[in-house]
Design a protein around this motif. Structure first.
Motif, PDB file in Angstrom:
ATOM      1  N   GLU A  20       9.045  24.756  27.665  1.00  7.64           N
ATOM      2  CA  GLU A  20      10.478  24.913  27.879  1.00  7.64           C
ATOM      3  C   GLU A  20      11.093  25.807  26.819  1.00  7.64           C
ATOM      4  N   LEU A  21      10.640  25.624  25.570  1.00  7.29           N
ATOM      5  CA  LEU A  21      11.156  26.463  24.488  1.00  7.29           C
ATOM      6  C   LEU A  21      10.780  27.922  24.723  1.00  7.29           C
ATOM      7  N   ILE A  22       9.542  28.133  25.138  1.00  6.56           N
ATOM      8  CA  ILE A  22       9.092  29.511  25.365  1.00  6.56           C
ATOM      9  C   ILE A  22       9.885  30.148  26.501  1.00  6.56           C
ATOM     10  N   ALA A  23      10.087  29.395  27.572  1.00  2.00           N
ATOM     11  CA  ALA A  23      10.887  29.914  28.690  1.00  2.00           C
ATOM     12  C   ALA A  23      12.281  30.285  28.211  1.00  2.00           C
ATOM     13  N   ALA A  24      12.859  29.439  27.374  1.00  2.00           N
ATOM     14  CA  ALA A  24      14.199  29.719  26.847  1.00  2.00           C
ATOM     15  C   ALA A  24      14.177  30.967  25.966  1.00  2.00           C
ATOM     16  N   CYS A  25      13.131  31.123  25.161  1.00  2.00           N
ATOM     17  CA  CYS A  25      13.008  32.325  24.328  1.00  2.00           C
ATOM     18  C   CYS A  25      12.991  33.563  25.205  1.00  2.00           C
ATOM     19  N   LEU A  26      12.245  33.499  26.287  1.00  2.00           N
ATOM     20  CA  LEU A  26      12.112  34.661  27.166  1.00  2.00           C
ATOM     21  C   LEU A  26      13.430  35.013  27.826  1.00  2.00           C
ATOM     22  N   GLU A  27      14.349  34.031  27.847  1.00  2.00           N
ATOM     23  CA  GLU A  27      15.670  34.338  28.378  1.00  2.00           C
ATOM     24  C   GLU A  27      16.650  34.718  27.295  1.00  2.00           C
ATOM     25  N   GLY A  28      16.142  34.912  26.085  1.00  2.00           N
ATOM     26  CA  GLY A  28      16.997  35.399  25.020  1.00  2.00           C
ATOM     27  C   GLY A  28      17.650  34.317  24.184  1.00  2.00           C
ATOM     28  N   ASP A  29      17.176  33.084  24.311  1.00  2.00           N
ATOM     29  CA  ASP A  29      17.766  31.982  23.544  1.00  2.00           C
ATOM     30  C   ASP A  29      17.185  31.971  22.128  1.00  2.00           C
ATOM     31  N   SER A  30      17.965  32.464  21.163  1.00  2.00           N
ATOM     32  CA  SER A  30      17.426  32.568  19.805  1.00  2.00           C
ATOM     33  C   SER A  30      17.285  31.197  19.144  1.00  2.00           C
ATOM     34  N   ALA A  31      18.087  30.235  19.575  1.00  2.00           N
ATOM     35  CA  ALA A  31      17.954  28.883  19.035  1.00  2.00           C
ATOM     36  C   ALA A  31      16.610  28.278  19.435  1.00  2.00           C
ATOM     37  N   ALA A  32      16.153  28.639  20.624  1.00  2.00           N
ATOM     38  CA  ALA A  32      14.848  28.150  21.080  1.00  2.00           C
ATOM     39  C   ALA A  32      13.730  28.732  20.215  1.00  2.00           C
ATOM     40  N   TRP A  33      13.882  29.987  19.846  1.00  2.00           N
ATOM     41  CA  TRP A  33      12.890  30.623  18.969  1.00  2.00           C
ATOM     42  C   TRP A  33      12.862  29.913  17.620  1.00  2.00           C
ATOM     43  N   GLU A  34      14.044  29.656  17.078  1.00  2.00           N
ATOM     44  CA  GLU A  34      14.128  28.975  15.797  1.00  2.00           C
ATOM     45  C   GLU A  34      13.474  27.599  15.884  1.00  2.00           C
ATOM     46  N   ALA A  35      13.749  26.884  16.990  1.00  2.00           N
ATOM     47  CA  ALA A  35      13.154  25.562  17.166  1.00  2.00           C
ATOM     48  C   ALA A  35      11.629  25.655  17.258  1.00  2.00           C
ATOM     49  N   LEU A  36      11.153  26.684  17.941  1.00  2.00           N
ATOM     50  CA  LEU A  36       9.705  26.845  18.126  1.00  2.00           C
ATOM     51  C   LEU A  36       8.996  27.126  16.804  1.00  2.00           C
ATOM     52  N   ILE A  37       9.532  28.071  16.042  1.00  2.00           N
ATOM     53  CA  ILE A  37       8.922  28.399  14.752  1.00  2.00           C
ATOM     54  C   ILE A  37       9.023  27.214  13.798  1.00  2.00           C
TER      55      ILE A  37
ATOM     56  N   PRO B  59       7.965  27.711   2.130  1.00  2.00           N
ATOM     57  CA  PRO B  59       9.252  27.895   1.462  1.00  2.00           C
ATOM     58  C   PRO B  59      10.308  28.322   2.479  1.00  2.00           C
ATOM     59  N   PRO B  60      11.545  27.881   2.297  1.00  2.00           N
ATOM     60  CA  PRO B  60      12.599  28.193   3.280  1.00  2.00           C
ATOM     61  C   PRO B  60      12.704  29.675   3.619  1.00  2.00           C
ATOM     62  N   TRP B  61      12.517  30.577   2.629  1.00  2.00           N
ATOM     63  CA  TRP B  61      12.677  32.000   2.911  1.00  2.00           C
ATOM     64  C   TRP B  61      11.609  32.505   3.867  1.00  2.00           C
ATOM     65  N   VAL B  62      10.438  31.903   3.829  1.00  2.00           N
ATOM     66  CA  VAL B  62       9.354  32.304   4.724  1.00  2.00           C
ATOM     67  C   VAL B  62       9.730  31.959   6.160  1.00  2.00           C
ATOM     68  N   LEU B  63      10.282  30.773   6.317  1.00  2.00           N
ATOM     69  CA  LEU B  63      10.692  30.335   7.645  1.00  2.00           C
ATOM     70  C   LEU B  63      11.840  31.193   8.172  1.00  2.00           C
ATOM     71  N   LYS B  64      12.818  31.434   7.312  1.00  2.00           N
ATOM     72  CA  LYS B  64      13.986  32.237   7.706  1.00  2.00           C
ATOM     73  C   LYS B  64      13.575  33.617   8.172  1.00  2.00           C
ATOM     74  N   ARG B  65      12.638  34.201   7.437  1.00  2.00           N
ATOM     75  CA  ARG B  65      12.201  35.559   7.751  1.00  2.00           C
ATOM     76  C   ARG B  65      11.554  35.603   9.139  1.00  2.00           C
ATOM     77  N   ALA B  66      10.798  34.578   9.444  1.00  2.00           N
ATOM     78  CA  ALA B  66      10.143  34.529  10.758  1.00  2.00           C
ATOM     79  C   ALA B  66      11.155  34.278  11.870  1.00  2.00           C
ATOM     80  N   VAL B  67      12.153  33.467  11.581  1.00  2.00           N
ATOM     81  CA  VAL B  67      13.185  33.191  12.579  1.00  2.00           C
ATOM     82  C   VAL B  67      13.938  34.475  12.922  1.00  2.00           C
ATOM     83  N   ARG B  68      14.125  35.324  11.920  1.00  2.00           N
ATOM     84  CA  ARG B  68      14.876  36.572  12.105  1.00  2.00           C
ATOM     85  C   ARG B  68      14.190  37.553  13.042  1.00  2.00           C
TER      86      ARG B  68
END
Lengths: 202, 207
Positions: A20-37, B59-68
């Protein structure tokens, strides 16, 4: 990019599974990307550190794996196990960096205190042993479920089971600002929530 | 003894019960209670996984960088998709340049025309190659780009009154040649990564 509080991320983690997160990412949901990482941050980062790479190398590997993940979102959408793909990809990145360090004569050895448990050391080459993969995945699954718990439960469970130093019930009661007699029953309730969240995966 | 509460079972498994209490739970488990055995297995397994967890928090900066990564990549893609198509403006025409006073102007063999659209410029030369024909040579350039990434291999079309006369592609440095073009007025269309650029009323004539 929105700044997500831990509880917002936890909510995302609870509500949506990987695909679900990946599908959301593919639709441009940056919050989903953040949640995934965020969901996979420990899984990815631990591998180079346990392979004795420096924080800088580990950070670079974290970034290159994240970039590969981004590029492969479409392919991974129907993948059964993202964790498996991440372990393989991160391990390969480690070999690449270790080989490069050898060529360049860089002794990039981490000064982090690493456990010398045979199961925890990542070899310099060759695929991870099944046991190591499984350990990484199980640790990830459990942590993810704990992170999805409501705040108080998450704190309590983390304190009880993830601290290296054993805390007494009175220590815990003090830190959590609850009566000592509540610790036991609260723990039991939190563990039952945790068990539900795990859906039998553990 | 009927099943102990989950709480009691855990206290037992953590060795927090008195000897007497512990014995009662032990006896119950030994009697073969399936559900308590399952709970026990679940708890001991989870507890062990947590105890052996040696995962490391980045470290938080590593995570932030990947989120970006996400927004950065999308921004790049967005820049490419955003612009549709535009008509280029003529900003230089050698024919329109006034002759210097006192200098006898000779008809130059080539007419130079420079068009601009957004970040792109199209530098054109029209060279008469016969009584009624000319060769059109040109180069597409992108502002600030040293390595010709955006201008290499771009499809080009020369059209006259709606009909395509010639299709070609820019080379690795954005150049192109269209030979033997009959005198007349033409439209030139270039497909850049950021959209189509059209040159209208391009004069191909005797200079």
């Amino acid at each position: 990019m929105k700044d997500h509080s831990a509880s917002q991320i936890a909510e995302d983690v609870v509500q949506r599974d990987d695909s679900e997160l990946i599908a959301a990412c593919l639709e441009g949901d940056s919050a989903a990307w953040e949640a995934l990482i965020t969901r996979y941050r420990r899984l990815i980062y631990s591998i180079p550190i346990k392979a004795r790479l420096s924080v800088d190398d580990a950070a670079d590997i974290f970034q290159s794996v994240s970039l590969k993940l981004y590029e492969k979102l479409q392919t991974l959408r129907d993948h059964q196990k993202i964790s498996s793909w991440l372990i393989t990809t991160t391990t390969r990145e480690c070999w690449r960096v270790i080989a490069r360090n050898r060529r360049e004569g860089t002794l990039a050895v981490s000064d982090e205190p690493n456990s010398l448990d045979a199961l925890s050391e990542i070899p310099a080459s060759g695929p991870l042993a099944d046991e190591q993969r499984q350990a990484l995945q199980q640790q990830h699954i459990l942590r993810q479920a704990v992170e999805s718990l409501p705040d108080r439960c998450r704190e309590l469970i983390t304190m009880l089971y993830y601290q290296k130093d054993e805390l007494s019930y009175s220590d815990i009661a003090r830190r959590m600002n609850m009566p000592v007699s509540s610790v036991g029953p609260t723990r039991a309730r939190c563990l039952e929530k945790l068990k539900k969240l795990l859906h039998g995966k553990i | 003894m009927k099943c102990p509460s989950f709480e009691r079972l855990i206290e037992y498994l953590d060795d927090h019960l008195t000897i007497a209490e512990a014995e009662r739970v032990r006896a119950h488990l030994a009697s073969g209670c399936q559900s308590c055995a399952a709970s026990r297995q679940w708890y001991e397994n989870a507890r062990a996984i947590a105890a052996n967890d040696d995962s490391i928090e980045p470290p938080p900066w590593v995570l932030k960088r990947a989120v970006r990564i996400f927004d950065a990549q999308r921004e790049r893609a967005g820049r490419i998709e955003r612009i549709g198509s535009r008509v280029a403006s003529l900003i230089f025409d050698s024919l329109a340049r006034p002759a210097a006073a006192g200098v006898r102007s000779t008809a130059s063999a080539n007419r130079q025309l420079l068009y601009r659209a957004g970040d792109y410029s199209i530098d054109l030369q029209v060279a008469a190659s016969g009584q009624s024909r000319a060769d059109l040579t040109g180069q597409v350039l992108r502002v600030g780009e040293a390595a010709f990434e955006s201008v290499a291999g771009l499809p080009l079309e020369l059209a006259h009154e709606g009909e395509t006369i010639c299709s070609t592609v820019t080379d690795e440095i954005g150049q192109f040649i269209i030979s033997g073009v009959d005198f007349g007025q033409y439209d030139l269309r270039v497909e850049t990564p950021e959209g189509r650029i059209s040159v209208t009323e391009l004069p191909v004539a005797e200079s």
